[in-house]
Design an enzyme around this catalytic site. Structure first.
Site, PDB file in Angstrom:
ATOM      1  N   ASP A  83       0.848  -1.197   0.000  1.00  0.00           N
ATOM      2  CA  ASP A  83       0.000   0.000   0.000  1.00  0.00           C
ATOM      3  C   ASP A  83       0.885   1.248   0.000  1.00  0.00           C
ATOM      4  OD1 ASP A  83      -2.709   0.485  -0.049  1.00  0.00           O
ATOM      5  OD2 ASP A  83      -3.033  -0.038   2.057  1.00  0.00           O
ATOM      6  N   LYS A 113      -0.578  -0.578  -4.235  1.00  0.00           N
ATOM      7  CA  LYS A 113      -1.990  -0.178  -4.216  1.00  0.00           C
ATOM      8  C   LYS A 113      -2.061   1.289  -3.853  1.00  0.00           C
ATOM      9  CE  LYS A 113      -5.062  -1.391  -0.798  1.00  0.00           C
ATOM     10  NZ  LYS A 113      -5.459  -0.054  -0.294  1.00  0.00           N
ATOM     11  N   GLU A 180     -14.323  -0.960  -1.084  1.00  0.00           N
ATOM     12  CA  GLU A 180     -14.489  -0.997   0.376  1.00  0.00           C
ATOM     13  C   GLU A 180     -15.775  -0.291   0.800  1.00  0.00           C
ATOM     14  OE1 GLU A 180     -11.064   0.042   2.729  1.00  0.00           O
ATOM     15  OE2 GLU A 180     -12.199  -0.068   4.593  1.00  0.00           O
TER      16      GLU A 180
HETATM   17  O1  KIV Z   1      -4.704  -1.057   4.380  1.00  0.00           O
HETATM   18  C1  KIV Z   1      -5.552  -1.964   4.285  1.00  0.00           C
HETATM   19  O2  KIV Z   1      -5.621  -2.886   5.095  1.00  0.00           O
HETATM   20  C2  KIV Z   1      -6.472  -1.907   3.158  1.00  0.00           C
HETATM   21  C3  KIV Z   1      -7.585  -2.900   3.155  1.00  0.00           C
HETATM   22  C4  KIV Z   1      -8.693  -2.371   4.001  1.00  0.00           C
HETATM   23  C5  KIV Z   1      -8.051  -3.204   1.788  1.00  0.00           C
HETATM   24  O3  KIV Z   1      -6.361  -1.067   2.328  1.00  0.00           O
END
Ligand code: KIV
Length: 252
Positions: A83, A113, A180
Site C-alpha cells: 500500500d 496499491k 471498500e
Molecule cells: O490497508 C488496508 O488494510 C487496506 C484494506 C482495508 C483493503 O487497504
C-alpha cells in the site's frame, strides 16, 4: 501455484473466487501463503493494526518498507502488494513514480496499491512497469474528508460516481480494484462491468475476491469493523496463554 497479476484476471475469467488478507510480518506471510491466500496486502492498516495510530493517515513510506520486505520474503506463492501511504503519491506523477520505485526496489513486493481515482498516477506507474491495484468506495486515507467510517455509494449519484471511477482506474491500467464499504448490489454491478477483478471488503459476496485485515479476521484487534467476520479469538487465546505463563513462572 505462483500468483501473478495475470493469474487474478484468469481466475475472474474462469469464475473462480480468491481470498486475500493483509499481512505485515514474515510469520503471518508464511502461514497465509501456505494456506492458499492469493494476495497478501501489506496494508497501510499497519498504521493502526501494528503501530497503534488512530487511522492510516500518519504512516510513512519509510515505516511501510520494512513491513513490505518482511512479507515479501515470507511469501512463496501469494502476490504481495504494498500500500502506498497517504501523502506519498497524490502530488504528481513524479512523486508517485519515486514512491513506486522505492516500494518495488526496497521491498521485493510485486505490485502497489493506491486509493482514489488517481488515474494519471496509475497510468504513469503502469507505464513504468509497476503493477497497480486501485481502491475505491470508502478510502481510509480520506477518513477525515469523508467525515468518518461510512458506506459510500448509497444513492444513485454516489453509486454512478464509484462505477465511473472503477472504469477509469481499469482504463488507466490497474490490474484489480478494492471496493471498500459499498452496497453489495453496487459491488456486484461493478464486478460485472469490469474486466479486471474486484476485491471486496464490507461490500457483500458478489466481488471476484475478498480481503480482510488479518488482525480483524483473527480476533486480535478490539476495534474491528462490524462487517469483518472473526475466524478465531486470538486476543483471548494470547491473553490466556500469557496469564498461564505468568502463573507458571511465579510458582517456579
Ligand atoms: O490497508 C488496508 O488494510 C487496506 C484494506 C482495508 C483493503 O487497504
Amino acid at each position: 501455484m505462483k500468483i501473478r497479476t495475470g493469474t487474478l484476471k484468469q481466475l475472474k475469467q474462469d469464475g473462480q473466487k480468491f481470498a486475500c488478507l493483509t499481512s505485515y510480518d514474515n510469520q503471518t506471510a508464511q502461514i497465509f501463503d501456505q494456506a492458499g491466500i492469493a494476495v497478501l496486502l501489506v496494508g497501510d492498516s499497519a498504521s493502526n493494526a501494528v503501530l497503534g495510530n488512530r487511522d492510516t493517515v500518519p504512516i510513512t513510506l519509510d515505516e511501510m518498507i520494512p513491513f513490505g520486505r518482511a512479507v515479501a520474503s515470507g511469501a512463496k506463492n501469494a502476490l504481495v502488494v504494498l500500500d502506498l501511504p497517504f501523502g506519498s503519491y497524490e502530488i504528481s506523477t513524479e512523486q508517485a513514480l519515486e514512491t513506486g520505485f522505492r516500494a518495488m526496489k526496497e521491498t521485493g513486493c510485486a505490485a502497489v496499491k493506491l486509493e482514489g481515482d488517481k488515474t494519471a498516477q496509475i497510468a504513469a506507474l503502469v507505464e513504468a512497469g509497476i503493477p497497480v491495484m486501485g481502491h475505491v468506495g470508502f478510502t481510509p486515507q480520506s477518513v477525515h474528508a469523508l467525515s468518518g467510517y461510512k458506506v459510500q455509494g448509497r444513492d444513485k449519484e454516489g453509486a454512478s460516481k464509484i462505477l465511473d471511477e472503477c472504469l477509469a482506474i481499469q482504463q488507466a491500467g490497474a490490474f484489480a480494484v478494492v471496493l471498500e464499504m459499498v452496497p453489495a448490489s453496487l459491488a456486484s454491478e461493478i464486478t460485472r462491468a469490469l474486466e479486471i477483478p474486484t476485491i471486496g471488503i464490507g461490500a457483500g459476496n458478489g466481488c471476484d475476491g475478498q480481503i480482510l485485515v488479518w488482525t480483524d479476521f483473527a480476533g486480535l484487534d478490539t476495534r474491528s469493523p462490524s462487517f469483518s467476520k472473526k475466524y478465531l479469538n486470538l486476543r483471548e487465546d494470547l491473553s490466556k496463554a500469557a496469564a498461564s505463563y505468568v502463573a507458571e513462572v511465579k510458582s517456579s
